[in-house]
Design an enzyme around this catalytic site. Structure first.
Site, short mmCIF file in Angstrom:
data_model
loop_
_atom_site.label_atom_id
_atom_site.label_comp_id
_atom_site.label_asym_id
_atom_site.label_seq_id
_atom_site.Cartn_x
_atom_site.Cartn_y
_atom_site.Cartn_z
N GLY A 186 18.44 -34.61 -26.99
CA GLY A 186 17.40 -35.12 -27.16
C GLY A 186 16.49 -34.52 -27.98
O GLY A 186 16.67 -33.42 -28.48
N GLY A 188 11.88 -34.51 -29.52
CA GLY A 188 10.32 -34.94 -28.65
C GLY A 188 9.99 -34.06 -29.23
O GLY A 188 9.41 -33.90 -30.79
N GLY A 189 8.30 -33.67 -29.26
CA GLY A 189 7.02 -33.55 -30.10
C GLY A 189 7.69 -32.20 -31.20
O GLY A 189 6.99 -31.73 -32.27
N MET A 190 8.16 -31.57 -29.80
CA MET A 190 7.95 -30.05 -30.37
C MET A 190 9.35 -29.66 -31.27
O MET A 190 9.31 -28.79 -31.52
CB MET A 190 8.03 -29.00 -29.34
CG MET A 190 6.82 -28.95 -28.78
SD MET A 190 6.21 -27.33 -29.25
CE MET A 190 6.65 -26.13 -29.00
N VAL A 193 16.45 -30.57 -29.24
CA VAL A 193 17.46 -29.96 -28.14
C VAL A 193 19.17 -29.92 -28.27
O VAL A 193 19.44 -30.90 -28.02
CB VAL A 193 17.20 -29.63 -27.03
CG1 VAL A 193 17.66 -29.08 -25.74
CG2 VAL A 193 15.55 -29.48 -26.70
N LYS A 208 16.62 -25.64 -28.18
CA LYS A 208 15.39 -25.80 -28.52
C LYS A 208 14.92 -25.11 -29.92
O LYS A 208 14.79 -24.27 -29.91
CB LYS A 208 14.58 -26.00 -27.21
CG LYS A 208 13.42 -26.84 -28.18
CD LYS A 208 12.16 -26.46 -26.99
CE LYS A 208 11.62 -27.66 -27.04
NZ LYS A 208 10.32 -27.64 -26.09
N ASP A 307 1.54 -29.16 -17.29
CA ASP A 307 2.29 -31.14 -18.11
C ASP A 307 3.10 -30.80 -17.24
O ASP A 307 4.76 -31.38 -17.41
CB ASP A 307 2.89 -29.88 -18.86
CG ASP A 307 3.41 -31.56 -20.27
OD1 ASP A 307 2.85 -32.16 -19.63
OD2 ASP A 307 4.22 -31.46 -21.22
#
Length: 465
Positions: A186, A188-190, A193, A208, A307
């Site tokens: 997957g 994401g913003g960072m 992975v 990651k 978070d």
């Protein structure tokens, strides 16, 4: 340039000023050139005036709606991709928008990390398209040059300079450092992975990779510091309900910056809730106990997660919960946060944040309690504790309203469970659990009422209630 690999020109079409400006500022921080429009008519005018890569439009607007804007963009044969934002009750319209050519829709309130992923994906696809077109033009030039028997030097000079690093980034890597890539888990913003195999230790890991090319140089150092902080925070914590970090590597020669961690075979809690609708209170209590046990351990080591949300909790097939993503964590003494957060910056997902996060005051371990309370409520009811039909309305609800009672939503559970939720959701952090061992004791008592034995990292089930 590689630095701008995942950035582009975005137009935000939104009639609500606060939402419009929040999205504009957020996306501009990622290096995008962002313009705004107040309604569909204004949006169409701006798209006709200058090239735009992506239009992000609300569906429900006065005068010219997002659906009408999308139809006009297509009828005028304009080229931007369109991402629509839909309130929960307008999902049918969002599906219609996708039939008309929208790339996707996001339900309001917008999850900013999900928005980042969608925007990044759109920009990558557009760049891939451009590379393919460039390759097509190159072939045509070479073929035409061959027919005219041009000198080789002329042929080379006429080829477009495709960014090889940008093109390579479109492909799933075969290896990251010593780790052999098995597939993508997957993004994401960072970053992204990957599921990998570690040949040195003969084990499967999750790696990651930070998406530094998506960020302007001025923000890159900040992102890398936060990424390193995730590794440092999680690396300090050895707990059965925290995803273990094995390795952090920052290549000074410009290679990928990556974090290797425990691979957990399972689903996010968000996926579990989506599939089940509502979880039985006994199962929800067992999962919350595990997450709270992990958070209490982190808090004891002076680390606040900040978070806590369903997407950051993994659930195995054996119902073991593991919390991950300490990317915005902080030490109680502020060491992790030094210089990394501007005053007034919101960290975490808004619908799960504690009231003090919006007031600009200090945030401590009790903020994680509030967030976990919202996750607990969502597991039990299938609905968010605080509806975010609009960002600022959602903030108002967190600051001044209480979630509805479980009984009013048809959830049958012991009175103690409602009392635990009430205390976790108290607006005043001083009136939440000052001693989190007391919270764990209450959760353990709830487990006993359900026939469960809850211990650190272990859940034993006595029946199927």
């Amino acid at each position: 340039m590689v630095d701008d690999a995942d950035t582009g020109t975005i137009l935000i079409v939104e009639d609500h000023q606060d939402t419009r400006e929040t999205l504009r500022d957020y996306l501009a921080d990622f290096g995008h050139v962002v313009d705004t429009a107040v309604d569909g008519a204004d949006g169409l005018r701006k798209v006709q005036l200058r090239p735009v890569d992506l239009v992000i439009t609300d569906l429900n607007m006065p005068q010219v709606s997002g659906l009408e804007l999308l139809a006009a963009i297509r009828s005028h044969k304009l080229t931007p991709d369109v991402l629509v934002l839909s309130a929960t009750g307008l999902v049918a319209k969002a599906v219609e928008a996708m039939r008309l050519g929208a790339v996707n829709y996001l339900v309001k309130p917008v999850d900013l990390e999900l928005l980042t992923s969608e925007v990044r994906a759109v920009m990558r696809v557009r760049r891939h398209r451009e590379l393919e077109l460039s390759a097509g033009r190159t072939t045509m030039t070479i073929d035409r040059g061959a027919e005219l028997a041009r000198p080789q030097s002329v042929l080379l000079a006429s080829e477009p300079q495709v960014d090889e690093a940008a093109a390579a980034e479109l492909e799933t890597p075969t290896a990251i450092g010593r780790y052999q890539v098995l597939g993508e888990l997957g993004s994401g913003g960072m970053g992204t992975v990957y599921k990998c195999f570690d040949p040195a230790l003969r084990r499967t890991v999750a790696v990651k990779v930070v998406a530094i090319t998506a960020i302007r140089k001025v923000h890159r150092e900040l992102l890398l510091q936060r990424f390193a902080r995730e590794a440092q925070a999680a690396g300090m914590l050895n707990h059965p309900n925290i995803v273990t970090v094995y390795d952090y590597h920052d290549d000074p020669r410009g290679g990928p910056v990556h974090l290797a961690m425990e691979y957990v075979a399972g689903r996010s809690l968000a996926a579990v809730i989506a599939a089940a609708g509502r979880l039985p209170w006994s199962r929800a209590t067992a999962l919350v106990f595990q997450v709270m046990d992990a958070l209490e351990f982190a808090h004891r080591h002076q680390i606040v997660h900040r978070d806590v949300k369903p997407e950051n909790i993994l659930v195995t097939d054996q119902d073991v919960a593991k919390i991950l993503d300490f990317g915005v964590a902080k030490l109680a003494d502020g060491e992790f946060d030094a210089g990394l957060t501007r005053p007034g910056t919101l960290l975490g997902s808004p619908r799960y944040l504690a009231p003090e996060s919006f007031r600009g005051g200090g945030v401590d371990y009790r903020a994680d309690q509030f967030s976990l309370g919202s996750v607990f409520f969502e597991m039990l009811t299938g609905a968010p504790a605080f509806k975010f039909d609009d960002f600022y309305v959602g903030v108002h609800r967190i600051l001044s309203e209480l979630p509805p009672s479980l009984a009013s939503l048809g959830v049958e559970a012991p009175p103690l469970l409602q009392e635990v939720l009430r205390r976790m959701h108290h607006k005043d952090p001083e009136r939440r659990y000052g001693d989190e061992m007391a919270l764990l004791a209450d959760l353990r008592e709830l487990g006993a009422l359900a026939g469960l034995t809850l211990q650190s990292g272990v859940v034993r089930v006595a029946d199927d209630r």
